[in-house]
Design a protein around this motif. Structure first.
Motif, PDB file in Angstrom:
ATOM      1  N   MET A  39       0.827  -1.218   0.000  1.00 34.82           N
ATOM      2  CA  MET A  39       0.000   0.000   0.000  1.00 34.82           C
ATOM      3  C   MET A  39       0.856   1.259   0.000  1.00 34.82           C
ATOM      4  SD  MET A  39      -3.166  -0.441  -0.425  1.00 34.82           S
ATOM      5  CE  MET A  39      -3.277  -1.996  -1.266  1.00 34.82           C
ATOM      6  N   GLY A  40       2.139   1.113   0.352  1.00 30.07           N
ATOM      7  CA  GLY A  40       3.058   2.257   0.276  1.00 30.07           C
ATOM      8  C   GLY A  40       3.147   2.727  -1.163  1.00 30.07           C
ATOM      9  N   ALA A  84      -0.890   1.154   4.879  1.00 26.55           N
ATOM     10  CA  ALA A  84       0.537   1.483   4.746  1.00 26.55           C
ATOM     11  C   ALA A  84       1.113   1.860   6.104  1.00 26.55           C
ATOM     12  CB  ALA A  84       0.713   2.630   3.755  1.00 26.55           C
ATOM     13  N   SER A  85       0.406   2.727   6.843  1.00 23.61           N
ATOM     14  CA  SER A  85       0.983   3.198   8.105  1.00 23.61           C
ATOM     15  C   SER A  85       0.979   2.095   9.161  1.00 23.61           C
ATOM     16  CB  SER A  85       0.233   4.424   8.604  1.00 23.61           C
ATOM     17  OG  SER A  85      -0.989   4.017   9.128  1.00 23.61           O
ATOM     18  N   VAL A 106       6.582  -1.359   5.365  1.00 26.17           N
ATOM     19  CA  VAL A 106       6.176  -0.428   4.307  1.00 26.17           C
ATOM     20  C   VAL A 106       6.667   0.977   4.633  1.00 26.17           C
ATOM     21  CG1 VAL A 106       4.161   0.689   3.225  1.00 26.17           C
ATOM     22  CG2 VAL A 106       4.180  -1.788   3.593  1.00 26.17           C
ATOM     23  N   MET A 107       6.512   1.371   5.876  1.00 28.16           N
ATOM     24  CA  MET A 107       6.904   2.725   6.259  1.00 28.16           C
ATOM     25  C   MET A 107       8.417   2.912   6.110  1.00 28.16           C
ATOM     26  SD  MET A 107       4.156   4.219   6.665  1.00 28.16           S
ATOM     27  CE  MET A 107       4.350   5.810   7.399  1.00 28.16           C
ATOM     28  N   ARG A 108       9.177   1.863   6.474  1.00 25.35           N
ATOM     29  CA  ARG A 108      10.632   1.938   6.341  1.00 25.35           C
ATOM     30  C   ARG A 108      11.008   2.059   4.859  1.00 25.35           C
ATOM     31  NH1 ARG A 108      12.289  -2.812   8.305  1.00 25.35           N
ATOM     32  NH2 ARG A 108      10.991  -2.821  10.152  1.00 25.35           N
ATOM     33  N   ARG A 145       9.137   9.402   1.096  1.00 22.65           N
ATOM     34  CA  ARG A 145       8.491   9.533  -0.225  1.00 22.65           C
ATOM     35  C   ARG A 145       6.969   9.569  -0.098  1.00 22.65           C
ATOM     36  NH1 ARG A 145      10.839   4.998  -3.818  1.00 22.65           N
ATOM     37  NH2 ARG A 145      11.071   3.953  -1.818  1.00 22.65           N
ATOM     38  N   ILE A 146       6.466   9.148   1.069  1.00 17.26           N
ATOM     39  CA  ILE A 146       5.009   9.293   1.286  1.00 17.26           C
ATOM     40  C   ILE A 146       4.788  10.258   2.460  1.00 17.26           C
ATOM     41  CG2 ILE A 146       4.373   7.053   0.288  1.00 17.26           C
ATOM     42  CD1 ILE A 146       4.105   5.893   3.043  1.00 17.26           C
ATOM     43  N   PRO A 147       3.679  10.981   2.479  1.00 20.27           N
ATOM     44  CA  PRO A 147       3.517  12.012   3.518  1.00 20.27           C
ATOM     45  C   PRO A 147       3.395  11.426   4.925  1.00 20.27           C
ATOM     46  CG  PRO A 147       1.511  11.786   2.215  1.00 20.27           C
ATOM     47  CD  PRO A 147       2.524  10.908   1.579  1.00 20.27           C
ATOM     48  N   ALA A 148       3.836  12.224   5.897  1.00 16.85           N
ATOM     49  CA  ALA A 148       3.744  11.790   7.299  1.00 16.85           C
ATOM     50  C   ALA A 148       2.272  11.644   7.686  1.00 16.85           C
ATOM     51  CB  ALA A 148       4.416  12.836   8.185  1.00 16.85           C
TER      52      ALA A 148
END
Ligand SMILES: C[S@@+](CC[C@H](N)C(=O)[O-])C[C@H]1O[C@@H](n2cnc3c(N)ncnc32)[C@H](O)[C@@H]1O
Length: 546
Positions: free
Chosen positions: A419-420, A454-455, A460-462, A467-470
């Motif tokens: 999902m990232g 994703a979160s 995924v977060m690593r 590159r994806i918003p916080a």
């Protein structure tokens, strides 16, 4: 002389008949056979009235009996919830004896059940003057106290759930009164009538508390019979609402003001004054309508609400709990995919509060279905409700519905992919088609499932890092678009926990925690004690761990 003797004999016979009828009625009342007791008292009352038309040697005794008969018939009618007829009986009894204690108590109880606390208080106060009748003293004082408390609540809406929450919902549920805050009914640009804010209010402000006309609740079976069980509950609800409407012209009148979903129905163009919905509205203001069961069925189809019990939902218990009911004023709130109010079901009451800051004149809207869904899914859900939503968010997203890439991304949510990458591609796509400001919040809300998944994954977060918003940025824009929502707070809390900020739950708040608390107020309304609201928010993390 002979004539006088005959006359006395007649009177004696009539008195014996009355005596007999009265004993029978009293016996039925004591046996709690309410319908039969009403019939017997009705017979007694008409005979008594006939006697009173004749010159009679015991007028005052007859008057006393008549007063008591009206009072007892009122009690029986009250037990059957035939409130209007019961009130008429009380008034007849009080016409004969204005301080009749039993009648004052009965009238007070009826008015109390009709939520007319001010008038009920007058009756109980008048009854309280007769201190000799000590057998009712305790009950009377309890009624007086509850009436005073509920009358204040109906004026201020200042109830507080804190202690109930802090007690783990195990204590007594707080008693609520109906309350109408800064709202009015007006013609809506969305559809038919709607409810509007009369003043600026901040997130969490209570706007309305209304009691159900009827509810039906149960725990649904966990197998195929669940749908059948829901049907049975629905039928029971219909029966209850029809019964309430049959018994009370006010209920009949108010229900008939709700939408039956038919466009162009003349009745829908009439915008009733909000005061009509106050318990004190005079009976004469409701034109007496015949009971129309078919119409009630259509109205229920459009206006019944499924309730979520705060304790069961928050504590994650009874996930098969199902409750459905009809709440009048809440039924005037239209749907929007960017809603500004939420509802909280507490016992038979529903409380409606702002789920974000609301400006005077804004129409109040809540979500009839999950609005953290893509445009096409929401469109389907609104069609199931019998309308096509045309809110600002839907209008905006419709302009993007031809976007091939977004359509493709929508298809893969929840399909086990990374999902990232979905979030990354979506954010890039938004840049390309120049989605800005509120638009970003709309689209992110529509793809919430991807952000959520994703979160939730460290891996995924690593991998996607900056590159994806916080998450904080995503949450802020989504809340700005659709107001407060459980799933959003859940994500925020999980983020706080990961960053070690959860310690702030117990102590003084970080900026993030304050944000979570504001969102919490948007979901649950203003909970006075901070610790109680924190407890509610903590549940989101506890359930993550289970
Ligand atoms: C509970 S009622 C809301 C109050 C209603 N407008 C009235 O006049 O009484 C629900 C009905 O209002 C209409 N409605 C609510 N939200 C709508 C929306 N966003 N777009 C179009 N119609 C809507 C639909 O007919 C729906 O069945």
């Amino acid at each position: 002389m002979k004539e006088v003797v005959e006359e006395v004999q007649d009177i004696d016979e009539e008195e014996a008949k009355l005596q007999q009828l009265r004993s029978k009625a009293t016996e039925l009342l004591l046996r709690e056979e309410w319908t039969e007791a009403i019939d017997a008292y009705s017979h007694f009352i008409s005979l008594c009235q006939e006697q009173l038309l004749k010159p009679h040697h015991q007028q005052s005794k007859l008057q006393k009996s008549l007063c008591l008969a009206h009072s007892n018939r009122a009690e029986a009618r009250f037990r059957l919830k035939e409130f209007a007829a019961a009130l008429k009986d009380c008034d007849e009894a009080l016409k004969i004896e204005c301080a009749h204690l039993k009648t004052l108590l009965c009238k007070g109880k009826i008015l109390f059940d009709l939520n007319r606390y001010g008038s009920a208080l007058e009756c109980f106060r008048a009854a309280n003057l007769d201190t000799q009748e000590s057998f009712n003293f305790k009950t009377l004082n309890e009624y007086l106290d509850r009436c005073k408390k509920l009358e204040l609540l109906s004026k201020t809406g200042s109830f507080d759930l804190s202690d109930w929450i802090l007690g783990g919902f195990r204590g007594k549920m707080p008693e609520l009164a109906e309350y109408i805050g800064g709202v009015e009914i007006k013609k809506s640009e969305i559809s038919g009538k709607g409810l509007f804010a009369t003043k600026n209010v901040e997130c969490g402000t209570l706007l309305l508390v209304t009691k159900a006309i009827a509810t039906e609740r149960g725990i649904l079976p966990q197998d195929d019979s669940s749908q059948n069980a829901q049907m049975v509950m629905w039928k029971n609800l219909v029966d209850k609402v029809v019964e309430s409407a049959r018994k009370c012209s006010r209920t009949r009148g108010l229900i008939s003001m709700l939408s039956d979903g038919e466009e162009g129905n003349d009745d829908m163009d009439v915008v009733p004054e909000i005061d009509l919905f106050r318990p004190e509205a005079e009976e004469e203001r409701f034109s007496s309508r015949d009971l129309d069961v078919d119409n009630i069925l259509s109205i229920l189809d459009v206006n019944s609400l499924v309730e979520g019990s705060i304790s069961s939902k928050v504590l994650g218990k009874n996930s098969y709990y199902h409750g459905v009911g009809l709440w009048l004023l809440a039924s005037l709130v239209n749907h929007s995919c960017e809603p500004n109010v939420r509802r909280l079901h507490i016992g038979d009451h529903v409380a409606i509060h702002a789920s974000r800051d609301v400006k005077a004149g804004e129409e109040l809207t809540f979500a009839y279905f999950d609005v953290l869904q893509p445009f096409s899914t929401r469109e389907e859900m609104s069609k199931n409700w019998g309308f096509i939503c045309n809110c600002r968010r839907c209008k905006y997203e419709k302009t993007l519905s031809h976007n091939q890439e977004m359509a493709e991304l929508e298809m893969v949510i929840g399909k086990g992919l990374d999902m990232g990458s979905v979030v990354y591609r979506l954010e890039e796509c938004m840049k390309r088609v120049m989605v800005r400001g509120k638009g970003k919040g709309y689209i992110r809300a529509s793809f919430w499932g991807a952000y959520e998944e994703a979160s939730g994954s460290e891996k995924v977060m690593r991998k996607w890092g900056r590159r994806i918003p916080a998450i904080g940025t995503v949450v802020e824009s989504v809340v700005d678009a659709i107001g407060s929502e459980e799933r959003i707070v859940k994500l925020l809390m999980a983020g706080l926990k990961k960053n070690g900020n959860v310690a702030a739950l117990g102590g003084c708040g970080s900026v993030e925690m304050e944000k979570a608390m504001k969102l919490g107020r948007g979901i649950y309304g203003k909970i006075m004690k901070r610790q109680a609201l924190k407890n509610l928010l903590q549940q989101f993390i506890i359930h993550e761990e289970i």
